[in-house]
Design a protein around this motif. Structure first.
Motif, PDB file in Angstrom:
ATOM      1  N   MET A 146       0.831  -1.206   0.000  1.00  0.00           N
ATOM      2  CA  MET A 146       0.000   0.000   0.000  1.00  0.00           C
ATOM      3  C   MET A 146       0.866   1.259   0.000  1.00  0.00           C
ATOM      4  O   MET A 146       0.596   2.212  -0.743  1.00  0.00           O
ATOM      5  N   LEU A 147       1.918   1.250   0.818  1.00  0.00           N
ATOM      6  CA  LEU A 147       2.802   2.414   0.879  1.00  0.00           C
ATOM      7  C   LEU A 147       3.557   2.618  -0.436  1.00  0.00           C
ATOM      8  O   LEU A 147       3.786   3.763  -0.858  1.00  0.00           O
ATOM      9  N   ASN A 148       3.943   1.518  -1.087  1.00  0.00           N
ATOM     10  CA  ASN A 148       4.611   1.634  -2.388  1.00  0.00           C
ATOM     11  C   ASN A 148       3.670   2.253  -3.422  1.00  0.00           C
ATOM     12  O   ASN A 148       4.090   3.111  -4.216  1.00  0.00           O
ATOM     13  N   GLU A 149       2.412   1.825  -3.423  1.00  0.00           N
ATOM     14  CA  GLU A 149       1.432   2.406  -4.348  1.00  0.00           C
ATOM     15  C   GLU A 149       1.224   3.890  -4.050  1.00  0.00           C
ATOM     16  O   GLU A 149       1.165   4.714  -4.955  1.00  0.00           O
ATOM     17  N   ARG A 150       1.139   4.228  -2.777  1.00  0.00           N
ATOM     18  CA  ARG A 150       0.973   5.631  -2.383  1.00  0.00           C
ATOM     19  C   ARG A 150       2.188   6.445  -2.817  1.00  0.00           C
ATOM     20  O   ARG A 150       2.042   7.577  -3.293  1.00  0.00           O
ATOM     21  N   THR A 151       3.376   5.877  -2.677  1.00  0.00           N
ATOM     22  CA  THR A 151       4.599   6.569  -3.102  1.00  0.00           C
ATOM     23  C   THR A 151       4.578   6.817  -4.606  1.00  0.00           C
ATOM     24  O   THR A 151       4.953   7.906  -5.067  1.00  0.00           O
ATOM     25  N   LYS A 152       4.142   5.822  -5.367  1.00  0.00           N
ATOM     26  CA  LYS A 152       4.056   6.002  -6.824  1.00  0.00           C
ATOM     27  C   LYS A 152       3.102   7.136  -7.173  1.00  0.00           C
ATOM     28  O   LYS A 152       3.415   7.984  -8.018  1.00  0.00           O
ATOM     29  N   CYS A 153       1.931   7.161  -6.522  1.00  0.00           N
ATOM     30  CA  CYS A 153       0.958   8.232  -6.780  1.00  0.00           C
ATOM     31  C   CYS A 153       1.542   9.592  -6.421  1.00  0.00           C
ATOM     32  O   CYS A 153       1.394  10.572  -7.174  1.00  0.00           O
ATOM     33  N   LEU A 154       2.210   9.667  -5.291  1.00  0.00           N
ATOM     34  CA  LEU A 154       2.807  10.939  -4.873  1.00  0.00           C
ATOM     35  C   LEU A 154       3.929  11.369  -5.820  1.00  0.00           C
ATOM     36  O   LEU A 154       4.085  12.563  -6.090  1.00  0.00           O
ATOM     37  N   ASN A 155       4.698  10.427  -6.331  1.00  0.00           N
ATOM     38  CA  ASN A 155       5.754  10.761  -7.293  1.00  0.00           C
ATOM     39  C   ASN A 155       5.153  11.315  -8.581  1.00  0.00           C
ATOM     40  O   ASN A 155       5.689  12.267  -9.162  1.00  0.00           O
ATOM     41  N   ILE A 156       4.057  10.728  -9.028  1.00  0.00           N
ATOM     42  CA  ILE A 156       3.381  11.229 -10.237  1.00  0.00           C
ATOM     43  C   ILE A 156       2.889  12.651  -9.999  1.00  0.00           C
ATOM     44  O   ILE A 156       3.094  13.547 -10.832  1.00  0.00           O
ATOM     45  N   LYS A 157       2.243  12.898  -8.841  1.00  0.00           N
ATOM     46  CA  LYS A 157       1.762  14.241  -8.528  1.00  0.00           C
ATOM     47  C   LYS A 157       2.927  15.225  -8.426  1.00  0.00           C
ATOM     48  O   LYS A 157       2.825  16.374  -8.874  1.00  0.00           O
ATOM     49  N   TYR A 158       4.037  14.778  -7.857  1.00  0.00           N
ATOM     50  CA  TYR A 158       5.210  15.633  -7.724  1.00  0.00           C
ATOM     51  C   TYR A 158       5.731  16.037  -9.105  1.00  0.00           C
ATOM     52  O   TYR A 158       6.046  17.208  -9.344  1.00  0.00           O
ATOM     53  N   ARG A 159       5.819  15.059 -10.020  1.00  0.00           N
ATOM     54  CA  ARG A 159       6.276  15.374 -11.389  1.00  0.00           C
ATOM     55  C   ARG A 159       5.317  16.344 -12.072  1.00  0.00           C
ATOM     56  O   ARG A 159       5.756  17.271 -12.767  1.00  0.00           O
ATOM     57  N   GLU A 160       4.002  16.146 -11.890  1.00  0.00           N
ATOM     58  CA  GLU A 160       3.028  17.060 -12.474  1.00  0.00           C
ATOM     59  C   GLU A 160       3.214  18.472 -11.922  1.00  0.00           C
ATOM     60  O   GLU A 160       3.185  19.459 -12.679  1.00  0.00           O
ATOM     61  N   LEU A 161       3.429  18.572 -10.605  1.00  0.00           N
ATOM     62  CA  LEU A 161       3.647  19.890  -9.998  1.00  0.00           C
ATOM     63  C   LEU A 161       4.940  20.530 -10.496  1.00  0.00           C
ATOM     64  O   LEU A 161       4.994  21.750 -10.715  1.00  0.00           O
ATOM     65  N   GLU A 162       5.977  19.732 -10.659  1.00  0.00           N
ATOM     66  CA  GLU A 162       7.232  20.261 -11.211  1.00  0.00           C
ATOM     67  C   GLU A 162       7.018  20.806 -12.619  1.00  0.00           C
ATOM     68  O   GLU A 162       7.524  21.880 -12.967  1.00  0.00           O
ATOM     69  N   GLU A 163       6.276  20.046 -13.443  1.00  0.00           N
ATOM     70  CA  GLU A 163       6.005  20.497 -14.803  1.00  0.00           C
ATOM     71  C   GLU A 163       5.185  21.785 -14.800  1.00  0.00           C
ATOM     72  O   GLU A 163       5.470  22.711 -15.561  1.00  0.00           O
ATOM     73  N   ARG A 164       4.184  21.848 -13.937  1.00  0.00           N
ATOM     74  CA  ARG A 164       3.376  23.065 -13.843  1.00  0.00           C
ATOM     75  C   ARG A 164       4.218  24.246 -13.373  1.00  0.00           C
ATOM     76  O   ARG A 164       4.084  25.368 -13.874  1.00  0.00           O
ATOM     77  N   THR A 165       5.090  23.995 -12.391  1.00  0.00           N
ATOM     78  CA  THR A 165       5.976  25.060 -11.899  1.00  0.00           C
ATOM     79  C   THR A 165       6.905  25.529 -13.004  1.00  0.00           C
ATOM     80  O   THR A 165       7.116  26.742 -13.183  1.00  0.00           O
ATOM     81  N   PHE A 166       7.463  24.584 -13.745  1.00  0.00           N
ATOM     82  CA  PHE A 166       8.363  24.941 -14.845  1.00  0.00           C
ATOM     83  C   PHE A 166       7.613  25.761 -15.899  1.00  0.00           C
ATOM     84  O   PHE A 166       8.111  26.785 -16.368  1.00  0.00           O
ATOM     85  N   ALA A 167       6.393  25.324 -16.248  1.00  0.00           N
ATOM     86  CA  ALA A 167       5.588  26.055 -17.241  1.00  0.00           C
ATOM     87  C   ALA A 167       5.249  27.452 -16.732  1.00  0.00           C
ATOM     88  O   ALA A 167       5.315  28.437 -17.483  1.00  0.00           O
ATOM     89  N   THR A 168       4.904  27.565 -15.459  1.00  0.00           N
ATOM     90  CA  THR A 168       4.593  28.871 -14.876  1.00  0.00           C
ATOM     91  C   THR A 168       5.823  29.767 -14.904  1.00  0.00           C
ATOM     92  O   THR A 168       5.730  30.964 -15.231  1.00  0.00           O
ATOM     93  N   ASN A 169       6.971  29.210 -14.567  1.00  0.00           N
ATOM     94  CA  ASN A 169       8.220  29.996 -14.617  1.00  0.00           C
ATOM     95  C   ASN A 169       8.518  30.445 -16.043  1.00  0.00           C
ATOM     96  O   ASN A 169       8.972  31.584 -16.261  1.00  0.00           O
ATOM     97  N   GLN A 170       8.281  29.560 -16.998  1.00  0.00           N
ATOM     98  CA  GLN A 170       8.522  29.930 -18.397  1.00  0.00           C
ATOM     99  C   GLN A 170       7.574  31.066 -18.815  1.00  0.00           C
ATOM    100  O   GLN A 170       7.993  32.002 -19.496  1.00  0.00           O
ATOM    101  N   ARG A 171       6.305  30.996 -18.415  1.00  0.00           N
ATOM    102  CA  ARG A 171       5.357  32.076 -18.730  1.00  0.00           C
ATOM    103  C   ARG A 171       5.785  33.374 -18.060  1.00  0.00           C
ATOM    104  O   ARG A 171       5.679  34.455 -18.647  1.00  0.00           O
ATOM    105  N   LEU A 172       6.269  33.278 -16.823  1.00  0.00           N
ATOM    106  CA  LEU A 172       6.736  34.471 -16.113  1.00  0.00           C
ATOM    107  C   LEU A 172       7.925  35.094 -16.824  1.00  0.00           C
ATOM    108  O   LEU A 172       7.979  36.325 -17.017  1.00  0.00           O
ATOM    109  N   ILE A 173       8.871  34.254 -17.224  1.00  0.00           N
ATOM    110  CA  ILE A 173      10.047  34.768 -17.946  1.00  0.00           C
ATOM    111  C   ILE A 173       9.610  35.409 -19.260  1.00  0.00           C
ATOM    112  O   ILE A 173      10.081  36.500 -19.625  1.00  0.00           O
ATOM    113  N   SER A 174       8.690  34.742 -19.953  1.00  0.00           N
ATOM    114  CA  SER A 174       8.166  35.291 -21.218  1.00  0.00           C
ATOM    115  C   SER A 174       7.451  36.613 -20.983  1.00  0.00           C
ATOM    116  O   SER A 174       7.632  37.590 -21.728  1.00  0.00           O
ATOM    117  N   ALA A 175       6.625  36.706 -19.935  1.00  0.00           N
ATOM    118  CA  ALA A 175       5.904  37.943 -19.621  1.00  0.00           C
ATOM    119  C   ALA A 175       6.876  39.042 -19.248  1.00  0.00           C
ATOM    120  O   ALA A 175       6.701  40.207 -19.643  1.00  0.00           O
TER     121      ALA A 175
END
Length: 159
Positions: free
Chosen positions: A99-128
């Motif tokens: 169960m903990l391994n499955e939870r870790t996998k889900c959290l890793n996926i969410k972490y990667r999504e948040l990193e991508e969103r943060t990177f995209a937001t930073n790119q928009r900020l730099i562009s703006a």
């Protein structure tokens, strides 16, 4: 010499000699209950004129051996029970680990999504910021052409 208090035989039965098929002679046994729950078998062919101390020692040795066997049996049962308990604990912990391994996998996926969103937001900020710098540079150029307009005044007008 006084005779020791020996228990009275409770019953007797016939048993073959060690299961040996070659010798068909059977021995009879007397069963003594020394204490409640402790019985001792003595062959009937034991000499009744035997020294009472020796007979008592034989009986006490057999009682001691029986206690030792019971103690060993109890310890083996305890170990088997403990083994089952530990196996149950291992299975529960394995399920928890899965169960903990499955939870870790889900959290890793969410972490990667948040990193991508943060990177995209930073790119928009730099562009703006780059667009704002470009617009500011154009305003300065226009301000230099006009000469009388102040950049801050122009910015206040636009807002």
């Amino acid at each position: 010499m006084p005779k020791p208090n020996l228990p009275v035989p409770t019953s007797s039965f016939q048993v073959s000699n060690g299961g040996n098929q070659n010798r068909e002679k059977k021995f009879g046994y007397l069963i003594y209950e020394v204490e409640p729950g402790f019985t001792v078998r003595l062959r009937k062919d034991i000499d009744p004129t035997m020294d009472p101390k020796k007979l008592k020692r034989i009986i006490l040795n057999r009682v001691s051996a029986q206690r030792s066997r019971w103690k060993k049996r109890g310890y083996v049962e305890y170990l088997l029970k403990k083994k089952k308990e530990l196996e149950m604990e291992v299975s529960v912990r394995r399920a928890l680990l899965e169960m903990l391994n499955e939870r870790t996998k889900c959290l890793n996926i969410k972490y990667r999504e948040l990193e991508e969103r943060t990177f995209a937001t930073n790119q928009r900020l730099i562009s703006a910021e780059a667009e704002a710098e470009g617009a500011l540079a154009k305003l300065r150029e226009l301000g230099d052409d006009i000469g009388s307009f102040d950049v801050t005044t122009l910015m206040n007008l636009l807002l």
